[in-house]
Design an enzyme around this catalytic site. Structure first.
Site, mmCIF file in Angstrom:
data_model
loop_
_atom_site.group_PDB
_atom_site.id
_atom_site.type_symbol
_atom_site.label_atom_id
_atom_site.label_comp_id
_atom_site.label_asym_id
_atom_site.label_seq_id
_atom_site.Cartn_x
_atom_site.Cartn_y
_atom_site.Cartn_z
ATOM 1 N N HIS A 131 -37.349 -55.570 -43.288
ATOM 2 C CA HIS A 131 -36.060 -56.024 -43.818
ATOM 3 C C HIS A 131 -36.107 -56.065 -45.344
ATOM 4 C CE1 HIS A 131 -32.551 -58.596 -44.494
ATOM 5 N NE2 HIS A 131 -32.180 -58.271 -43.278
ATOM 6 N N LYS A 143 -39.985 -55.564 -35.729
ATOM 7 C CA LYS A 143 -38.721 -55.473 -36.459
ATOM 8 C C LYS A 143 -38.930 -54.521 -37.621
ATOM 9 C CE LYS A 143 -37.246 -60.238 -35.564
ATOM 10 N NZ LYS A 143 -36.894 -61.528 -36.191
ATOM 11 N N HIS A 203 -37.752 -58.885 -47.326
ATOM 12 C CA HIS A 203 -39.195 -59.000 -47.548
ATOM 13 C C HIS A 203 -39.651 -58.292 -48.824
ATOM 14 C CE1 HIS A 203 -39.315 -60.124 -43.209
ATOM 15 N NE2 HIS A 203 -40.254 -60.915 -43.662
#
Length: 576
Positions: free
Chosen positions: A140, A137, A143
């Site tokens: 984001h 992923k 984080h």
């Protein structure tokens, strides 16, 4: 240097109270300063002395304060002693005070860090687990907090003399990879994976999750794929390894922009076999119970009635995140022999860590007492001009773009060799300072205009002050290093030196509760005090000796500001 003054006061008190200096030092603190109000340098809190059993609690505390003040006499170091409200105030000989403190900046990197106040700290091995995104992923924006908070804690512990292991514990196992593996088989493209790897994996993951909501066959394929992973099927493991390698390589670009590094890239996958050993240990100790649904649980209830359980095994025999976390903690203790381990994750995981810290001692691992969870809240309303933010690189790009625009419109902006690099560093400092100003557990609302202001309590203000001081020092670098401390007798000069006295206390407080707000607020106040002094105490145009003394004062401010910013994870700029 602050602590040698503390030591002198403690020695004086020791003779009067017949108590060891080491017991008295913690009760002495630097007095917080105010711009338009003169204050003493140190105060002794009698309530702390009582708490430590040094003073009897029967007498009125104010009477004790006044009585003890009368017994203490000024000397060549302490020029004035007075009774305050429940505290005794001490003022150091002004010339000695300024000279000794500003002289310490000849070795400025260690200022505050060699203080005797910090001698009580346990300087062992600290393992900090932070950032910890899920592989396959894109990074984001959610984080960001774990990454910068963990980086601050690691920086602080390292500066205080600990051996620090910076660990990124990747989410690289679990049912999400069952879904991704099954999804890639159906919707994946190796050419897209090569051209834009994380974006393609993100798209596949979104699509497979959407399809799986109403497709039982796809959900079963996901369970089958994850089981193949746990059974080390070569084809499944090969695809998973490719996803993992791609992700780590992509993340490292983001970490470089953030100025963040790691010593170890770990992950759940490393502990899958050990997790099965944990299940066996729980079973052999009679701690593992099987529910009617066939799941394996550990009973954490006080009464033993299964009212509070932790699930460690699915009904199909596969492990869960908590099982792998137990295994990971045991493995890290064996491997790194840490003195303390700190987990930095959002506050929604508080229950997870509570369970982890209960199960470890039940298995005989009482070192779990040295493990700690640092929780943090959510950021609300983080948007770019194009809409809601999903990925961290969007945030960093937006910060740089907005900062470049602000710099181009400012009349004070200097000509820069690399404006984009400066805008990137200043924009990142704005993000970090905004995040660190309040208690970590609090949620906060994000506002681009507010955090990028050059005035007020922002990261931009920190950078602007530092750059301004660097310019002043550079323009006056031909001035001699020695100075006459008696020429720094203005209130604004004395206030700065008094504020610098508190730096070691701020570091101590930060090390105890791991909250960056203490350091941020100290540095912001230093900037405000320095801005006032900069207006009132010109270096250029002043007589040579006065200019030398003032340059030494501003050098001290600049040094502490730079060192403090680096602890926060901010790279100080010298021009902007």
């Amino acid at each position: 240097m602050a602590c040698s003054f503390r030591r002198a006061i403690a020695a004086k008190l020791s003779r009067t109270l017949q108590q060891p200096e080491e017991l008295l030092l913690p009760a002495l603190s630097a007095v917080p300063v105010f711009r338009k109000q003169q204050t003493p340098d140190f105060k002794l809190s009698l309530s702390v002395l009582r708490l430590n059993g040094i003073l009897p609690t029967t007498a009125d505390i104010q009477l004790q304060t006044e009585d003890l003040t009368r017994q203490l006499k000024p000397d060549c170091v302490v020029q004035d002693i007075s009774a305050g409200s429940g505290a005794i105030n001490f003022t150091i000989n002004r010339k000695l005070f300024i000279q000794k403190l500003l002289e310490t900046f000849d070795n400025d990197a260690k200022f505050g860090l060699n203080s005797e106040l910090l001698n009580t700290l346990n300087r062992g091995t600290t393992l900090v687990e932070y950032s910890s995104p899920n592989i396959a992923k894109k990074f984001h924006a959610g984080h960001l907090r774990s990454t910068i908070i963990g980086n601050f804690i690691a920086n602080l512990k390292e500066a205080l003399g600990n051996k620090v292991i910076r660990m990124n514990y990747l989410g690289d196992w679990g049912m999400q990879f069952g879904l991704l593996g099954a999804g890639f088989t159906q919707f994946g493209s190796y050419s897209k994976l090569r051209d834009n790897p994380l974006q393609h994996l993100f798209e596949v993951y979104v699509q497979v999750n959407r399809e799986a909501e109403h497709n039982d066959n796809l959900r079963q394929e996901a369970r089958d794929f994850f089981r193949k992973l746990e059974e080390h099927n070569p084809e499944a493991v090969g695809l998973w390894q490719r996803f993992r390698d791609i992700t780590v390589e992509e993340y490292q670009h983001v970490y470089k922009r953030l100025g963040v590094r790691f010593d170890v890239y770990s992950g759940e996958s490393l502990h899958q076999s050990q997790a099965q050993e944990v299940v066996e240990q729980l079973q052999s100790r009679g701690l593992l119970k099987t529910t009617e649904k066939g799941t394996g649980v550990v009973d954490l209830s006080v009464s033993g009635d299964l009212s509070n359980v932790c699930t460690v095994l699915r009904s199909d025999g596969t492990t869960l995140y908590i099982t792998r976390d137990i295994a990971a903690a045991i493995d890290r203790k064996d491997r790194y022999k840490f003195t303390e381990m700190i987990y930095v994750t959002d506050k929604s995981q508080a229950n997870h860590f509570q369970q982890l810290f209960q199960i470890l001692p039940a298995l005989g691992h009482h070192w779990a007492e040295s493990c700690r969870h640092v929780p943090f809240g959510l950021v609300k309303g983080m948007k770019t001009r194009t809409g809601e933010v999903v990925f961290l690189e969007d945030v960093l790009d937006e910060a740089r773009t907005r900062m470049l625009l602000n710099m181009s419109q400012s009349k004070t902006t200097k000509e820069l060799e690399d404006p984009e690099d400066t805008a990137e560093k200043v924009g990142l400092s704005a993000l970090i300072v905004q995040d660190f100003k309040g208690p970590l557990q609090s949620d906060y609302s994000f506002d681009w205009d507010r955090i990028l202001q050059a005035q007020g309590d922002t990261g931009v203000f920190l950078q602007y002050t530092h750059a301004r001081l660097c310019s002043l020092l550079q323009k006056n670098e031909d001035l001699a290093a020695h100075f006459d401390p008696s020429l720094l007798n203005e209130p604004s000069a004395i206030t700065i030196v008094q504020h610098l006295l508190r730096y070691d206390e701020v570091l101590l407080q930060s090390s105890q509760d791991l909250q960056p707000k203490h350091l941020v607020n100290f540095l912001l106040k230093l900037c405000h005090l320095t801005a006032s002094a900069h207006r009132e105490l010109p270096v250029k145009g002043s007589p040579a000796e006065v200019a030398q003394a003032r340059r030494c004062l501003f050098r001290g401010s600049c040094s502490v500001l730079a060192n403090g910013m680096k602890l926060l994870g901010v790279t100080p700029v010298t021009k902007m």
